[in-house]
Design a protein around this motif. Structure first.
Motif, mmCIF file in Angstrom:
data_model
loop_
_atom_site.group_PDB
_atom_site.id
_atom_site.type_symbol
_atom_site.label_atom_id
_atom_site.label_comp_id
_atom_site.label_asym_id
_atom_site.label_seq_id
_atom_site.Cartn_x
_atom_site.Cartn_y
_atom_site.Cartn_z
ATOM 1 N N THR A 1 0.818 -1.345 -0.054
ATOM 2 C CA THR A 1 0.218 -0.101 -0.016
ATOM 3 C C THR A 1 0.941 1.321 0.096
ATOM 4 O O THR A 1 0.669 2.275 -0.779
ATOM 5 N N LEU A 2 1.839 1.232 0.894
ATOM 6 C CA LEU A 2 2.884 2.335 0.867
ATOM 7 C C LEU A 2 3.485 2.687 -0.624
ATOM 8 O O LEU A 2 3.461 3.742 -0.914
ATOM 9 N N ARG B 1 1.250 13.270 3.016
ATOM 10 C CA ARG B 1 0.243 13.754 3.900
ATOM 11 C C ARG B 1 -0.750 12.365 3.886
ATOM 12 O O ARG B 1 -1.007 11.865 5.099
ATOM 13 N N ALA B 2 -0.870 11.800 2.881
ATOM 14 C CA ALA B 2 -1.594 10.492 2.915
ATOM 15 C C ALA B 2 -0.998 9.204 3.595
ATOM 16 O O ALA B 2 -1.844 8.594 4.440
ATOM 17 N N VAL B 3 0.090 9.006 3.416
ATOM 18 C CA VAL B 3 0.725 7.858 4.098
ATOM 19 C C VAL B 3 0.927 8.326 5.573
ATOM 20 O O VAL B 3 0.722 7.405 6.499
ATOM 21 N N GLU B 4 1.048 9.549 5.965
ATOM 22 C CA GLU B 4 1.084 9.806 7.506
ATOM 23 C C GLU B 4 -0.468 9.653 7.930
ATOM 24 O O GLU B 4 -0.438 9.047 9.028
ATOM 25 N N GLU B 5 -1.520 9.932 7.155
ATOM 26 C CA GLU B 5 -2.787 9.754 7.748
ATOM 27 C C GLU B 5 -3.105 8.158 7.757
ATOM 28 O O GLU B 5 -3.842 7.579 8.705
ATOM 29 N N TYR B 6 -2.682 7.379 6.959
ATOM 30 C CA TYR B 6 -2.759 6.039 6.700
ATOM 31 C C TYR B 6 -2.221 5.401 7.798
ATOM 32 O O TYR B 6 -2.764 4.542 8.610
ATOM 33 N N ARG C 1 -8.217 -2.486 -1.510
ATOM 34 C CA ARG C 1 -8.196 -2.580 -0.049
ATOM 35 C C ARG C 1 -7.754 -1.336 0.783
ATOM 36 O O ARG C 1 -8.299 -1.079 1.566
ATOM 37 N N ALA C 2 -6.749 -0.938 0.210
ATOM 38 C CA ALA C 2 -5.968 0.257 0.734
ATOM 39 C C ALA C 2 -7.107 1.342 0.772
ATOM 40 O O ALA C 2 -7.304 2.092 1.708
ATOM 41 N N VAL C 3 -7.964 1.606 -0.275
ATOM 42 C CA VAL C 3 -8.832 2.914 -0.397
ATOM 43 C C VAL C 3 -9.930 2.543 0.717
ATOM 44 O O VAL C 3 -10.628 3.582 1.531
ATOM 45 N N GLU C 4 -10.228 1.341 0.718
ATOM 46 C CA GLU C 4 -11.313 1.004 1.724
ATOM 47 C C GLU C 4 -10.812 1.216 3.314
ATOM 48 O O GLU C 4 -11.789 2.109 4.099
ATOM 49 N N GLU C 5 -9.684 0.759 3.703
ATOM 50 C CA GLU C 5 -9.157 1.197 4.868
ATOM 51 C C GLU C 5 -8.933 2.554 5.132
ATOM 52 O O GLU C 5 -9.289 3.082 6.308
ATOM 53 N N TYR C 6 -8.560 3.327 3.874
ATOM 54 C CA TYR C 6 -8.494 4.724 4.269
ATOM 55 C C TYR C 6 -9.795 5.560 4.521
ATOM 56 O O TYR C 6 -9.791 6.545 5.240
ATOM 57 N N VAL C 7 -10.671 5.131 3.565
ATOM 58 C CA VAL C 7 -12.259 5.667 3.569
ATOM 59 C C VAL C 7 -12.735 5.362 5.134
ATOM 60 O O VAL C 7 -13.367 6.302 5.813
ATOM 61 N N ASP C 8 -12.620 4.172 5.438
ATOM 62 C CA ASP C 8 -13.165 3.711 6.897
ATOM 63 C C ASP C 8 -12.370 4.731 7.909
ATOM 64 O O ASP C 8 -13.241 4.911 8.775
ATOM 65 N N ALA C 9 -10.942 4.775 8.062
ATOM 66 C CA ALA C 9 -10.534 5.198 9.004
ATOM 67 C C ALA C 9 -10.023 6.635 9.074
ATOM 68 O O ALA C 9 -10.068 7.166 10.045
ATOM 69 N N VAL C 10 -10.283 7.215 7.767
ATOM 70 C CA VAL C 10 -9.954 8.726 7.738
ATOM 71 C C VAL C 10 -10.942 9.438 7.438
ATOM 72 O O VAL C 10 -11.432 10.474 7.900
ATOM 73 N N VAL C 11 -12.007 8.912 6.429
ATOM 74 C CA VAL C 11 -12.887 9.847 5.585
ATOM 75 C C VAL C 11 -14.183 9.754 6.315
ATOM 76 O O VAL C 11 -14.905 10.856 6.591
ATOM 77 N N LEU C 12 -14.621 8.653 6.660
ATOM 78 C CA LEU C 12 -15.936 8.350 7.523
ATOM 79 C C LEU C 12 -15.913 8.989 8.871
ATOM 80 O O LEU C 12 -14.989 9.083 9.549
#
Lengths: 197, 197
Positions: free
Chosen positions: A159-160, A185-190, B185-196
């Protein structure tokens, strides 16, 4: 005391690699010729052919050279703290190209030739495998230490690197000036929201 | 009743676009010639030149054609629920290429030429701007509805597209079979953890 033959040979390699770097930067991959590399090197094409049979051999050596420089930078990261080490690796991977935008352009051209060029493909794969190994190791370590949330090391590393590769592609194709900032910024958030415990 | 001239002209365009698609798929960007497109089209190169002056004009039209197909797919997404709409947009963006891997390869070659080719560069930028607009709109909407966590629409859209572009690059350069799965899977994780929210 005279330098050893090995040392002299590696100085020549270094000078040819630097010349390749400047020629790629200036003319791009499609415009790269042995003559232009020789011009940057300040010697004849024969002097380069003495060390590298073909342009493809030279470019394979050049990709190795870039990876070696990256490895050296990474080896300076002496910390064993998983979170700090992951951040420092990401800093090394997402470097503002500054004056080296031309190199990013040439690299994307070489990347796009990977399906047709086995030498390039193997180098890019080896590079990627090595960097993934570094990331997976630190993620494993962080999981074991309980600082990371027991994430899948392979998926997290991929992913990274997907974000890193996306930023490099966008910086070239769209001339997106903020591509690398967005990626950092995105990897920081992730990392904060998904990877850290 | 006879078809209108407009209708016939658009059928011809469609047939030429399909022929371009097959020729790109088979020969790649570097191996693409008007002759090969004509062979796929089943007519002479003159029949193609009647509609498109140069190969570059034809490829610009082809990029427009791909975007148009994407727009049509997106317009079928009728839901106004922000979370569902974002997921469906991401599904459209991260499609398993299946038998179309050759098209991904050709697209990366065209992308790598963007710095040298203004026509390509403008198309890729317009495509990206349009998709970013769709993503930003749904993110704005989700923020306003309180379903999303008040995230920065521009940064979030650029982040998601960085993952998409990274996956496409890796699928081609590294032949990473899991590149698109990793991205989904990565965008799913990002959306769940950061966006929602």
């Amino acid at each position: 005391m005279a330098e050893s033959p090995d040392r002299r040979s590696s100085d020549i390699d270094e000078a040819i690699m630097q010349a390749t770097y400047r020629a790629l930067h200036e003319h791009g991959y499609a415009g790269l010729t042995m003559q232009r590399i020789a011009d940057e090197y300040g010697k004849s094409t024969a002097a380069i052919h003495y060390h590298y049979d073909t342009k493809e051999d030279l470019l394979a050596a050049f990709l190795d050279y870039l990876l070696e420089r990256f490895r050296e930078a990474v080896h300076e990261v002496e910390t064993t703290d998983p979170e700090q080490r992951l951040q420092l690796l990401l800093d090394q991977l997402i470097v503002d190209p500054g004056d080296h935008h031309g190199l990013l352009i040439a690299m994307l051209e070489m990347r796009s030739q990977a399906p047709y060029n086995e030498t390039f493909r193997e180098r890019f794969r080896q590079n990627d495998e090595y960097i993934r190994y570094l990331l997976e190791t630190v993620i494993d370590h962080g999981n074991e230490a309980g600082v990371f949330a027991g994430v899948d090391p392979e998926h997290t590393a991929r992913t990274l690197l997907t974000v890193v590769d996306g930023a490099r592609t966008r910086a070239v194709v769209l001339e997106e000036r903020t591509a690398l900032e967005t990626a950092r910024r995105a990897v920081e958030e992730y990392v904060d929201a998904v990877v850290l415990a």
